[in-house]
Design a protein around this motif. Structure first.
Motif, short mmCIF file in Angstrom:
data_model
loop_
_atom_site.label_atom_id
_atom_site.label_comp_id
_atom_site.label_asym_id
_atom_site.label_seq_id
_atom_site.Cartn_x
_atom_site.Cartn_y
_atom_site.Cartn_z
N LYS A 196 40.14 -40.10 -35.76
CA LYS A 196 38.92 -40.29 -34.97
C LYS A 196 39.26 -40.91 -33.62
O LYS A 196 40.06 -41.86 -33.56
N HIS B 1 33.67 -39.78 -31.68
CA HIS B 1 32.49 -40.65 -31.49
C HIS B 1 32.09 -40.44 -30.04
O HIS B 1 32.79 -40.86 -29.12
N SER C 215 25.52 -47.80 -34.42
CA SER C 215 25.96 -47.03 -33.26
C SER C 215 26.52 -45.69 -33.73
O SER C 215 27.40 -45.69 -34.58
N ASP D 125 27.95 -42.60 -42.66
CA ASP D 125 28.39 -43.71 -41.79
C ASP D 125 28.03 -45.04 -42.45
O ASP D 125 27.65 -46.01 -41.78
O1 URP Z 1 27.22 -48.68 -36.44
C1 URP Z 1 28.12 -48.09 -37.00
N1 URP Z 1 28.01 -46.84 -37.31
N2 URP Z 1 29.30 -48.67 -37.29
C2 URP Z 1 30.45 -47.97 -37.69
C3 URP Z 1 31.31 -47.56 -36.55
C4 URP Z 1 31.19 -46.09 -36.10
O2 URP Z 1 31.32 -45.85 -34.91
O3 URP Z 1 31.06 -45.17 -36.92
#
Ligand code: URP
Ligand code: ZN
Ligand code: ZN
Length: 476
Positions: free
Chosen positions: A148, A181, A284, A311
């Motif tokens: 990632k 991301h 996020s 997630d």
């Molecule tokens: O808020 C989230 N999703 N935390 C995990 C980190 C991510 O970017 O997946």
């Protein structure tokens, strides 16, 4: 030891049909009409559906962040997954050590002794130099065939576009899938600084400082970098309608780009962040609008999006108050850390156990996706994309006997009291859900028994989950 599941209606990613399933040891041995195996334990599944165990391609167990740690570890999170019908999870390794090998070893040390379902790892690439680029070639030998990269979290996780290009070039050569991301880190940093300077501290500013257009342009940017390197790409946690449009655009042009959304982005909006308990929805990328929810549903229905991951990255809403978990008091600092500053609210939500029941009720029963699309999104596509098929995500002779007997009529007013996450809240509190796993098998072993007369029974054990050496995945 043989188990015979009789009179089942099997659901796969492409078909619905009646058959018996014979399990021998850890594998599916045969599918057929009226199988009769002397000595086999017989389970009558008439009136029920049978599908492959869910594959959640996106979890964060025991993840240190924001001065605390995500509150489910590789046992409690796996157990919650199993209760929700998920028997395989893929977790993200933080690049915390000088070498990728050492970072992977650290994740194995946390996960291997605790695992209760089968699991794989993705590798985060958040710092790049020539030795890391060289070591990326060894990831498949460690069973890790995906990595990632981030276009956000400047000075922490983000790589420059040039470094993402370099990563993708090696990924293409080595048969690795790059996960992206997609947000705009520069704009986020600028807006966060301005919001704090103006005294804006409440959770809604988490969304306001992360503009949706940043996700849209970063998705296209990532796809353009992938196109230039010839690498396949997978956009994680899509939350914005415009991302669906970009994904559709690049797929129509023949690029091997795939996408994942998460349940929270299908149901919730920025309005939830304005509630007094808005911190529960801080993750996020953030919640968006009802129009975005709708466009994501359309993307699932028309197969622009290939998977639904969770997630899963839970934190307590109030980590100063203990909950009881397996009879013991547990309190882990959580969302209260950001009660006077939205940038200090740990980012993430619970969801690994909610995914199948919530999407069955509000996806399949609501007529938004078909039962076969449900299996494709939840089980088969993640297994194919991440190099686990047909061992996982399939009901085929030779596949692991990861099987869910699904009761499509079981009805529950759902919430934290029913979900098995180790946290103090649930996003779907008081939602009426219809459709739950009745029995869940991991490699032939019954790990969840939820027959109504006996209640919700956990038969799994810490350490019984196995690390999955994944192969190169396929484009779907
Ligand atoms: O808020 C989230 N999703 N935390 C995990 C980190 C991510 O970017 O997946
Ligand atoms: Zn992410
Ligand atoms: Zn994540």
């Amino acid at each position: 030891m043989s188990t015979l599941i009789k009179s089942a209606t099997l659901l796969t990613a492409s078909d619905t049909f009646s058959a018996d399933i014979l399990i021998e040891g850890e594998k599916i041995a045969a599918l057929g009409a009226d199988l009769n195996i002397p000595g086999a334990e017989v389970i009558d599944a008439s009136g029920k559906l049978v599908m492959p165990g869910g594959v959640d391609p996106h979890t964060h167990f025991d993840l240190p962040m924001f001065g605390t740690v995500s509150s489910d570890d590789h046992y409690t999170g796996h157990k919650a997954a199993a209760f929700g019908g998920t028997t395989t999870v893929i977790d993200f390794i933080s690049q915390d050590y000088p070498t990728l090998r050492a970072s992977a070893d650290a994740w194995h040390a946390k996960a291997d002794p605790k695992a209760a379902v089968d699991f794989g790892f993705h590798m985060n690439i958040t710092r790049l130099d020539d030795s890391i680029l060289e070591e990326m070639g060894h990831l498949p030998g460690m069973g890790i065939t995906s990595l990632k990269v981030f276009t956000a979290y400047n000075n922490r996780l983000r790589l420059s576009d040039g470094d993402i290009y370099k990563v993708m070039r090696i990924a293409r050569e080595r048969g690795l899938l790059t996960l992206l991301h997609a947000e705009n880190g520069d704009v986020i940093d600028l807006l966060v600084a301005e919001a704090l300077a103006a005294g804006h501290t409440t959770p809604e500013w988490h969304a306001k400082t992360r503009p949706a257009w940043g996700a849209v342009e970063a998705t296209l940017r990532g796809a353009a970098l992938a196109a230039q390197t010839g690498a396949p790409l997978y956009i994680v946690h899509m939350n914005v309608g415009g991302e669906v449009d970009q994904l559709r655009y690049v797929r129509e042009r023949g690029l091997p780009v795939m996408g994942e959304t998460c349940p929270q982005y299908l149901f919730f909006t920025e309005d939830h962040l304005r509630r007094p308990d808005g911190a529960k929805w801080v993750c996020s990328p953030p919640m968006r609008t009802a129009a975005d929810n709708l466009r994501l549903w359309e993307g699932l229905k028309d197969q622009t999006i290939q998977t639904i991951g969770t997630d899963h990255c839970p934190f307590f809403f109030d980590g100063t108050k203990a909950i009881l978990y397996e009879g013991k008091s547990v309190a882990i600092p959580g969302k209260e850390l950001g009660s006077d500053n939205f940038t200090k609210i740990p980012n993430g939500l619970p969801g690994v156990g909610d995914r199948l029941p919530v999407l069955w009720t509000y996806g399949v029963r609501a007529g938004r996706i078909t039962p076969n699309q449900f299996v494709a999104l939840m089980c088969t596509n993640p297994a194919k994309i991440f190099g686990l098929y047909p061992r996982k995500g399939a009901l085929l002779p030779g596949s692991d006997a990861d099987i869910v007997i699904w009761d499509p009529e079981q009805r529950l007013t759902y919430g934290v009291a029913h979900a098995h996450h180790r946290t103090d809240y649930n996003l779907y509190e008081n939602w009426e859900l219809v459709g739950f796993p009745e029995k869940v098998f991991l490699r032939g072993q019954l790990i969840v028994d939820n027959t109504r007369s006996e209640g919700d029974r956990w038969l799994g054990k810490t350490g019984m989950g196995r690390f999955l050496m994944r192969s190169e995945g396929t484009f779907v």
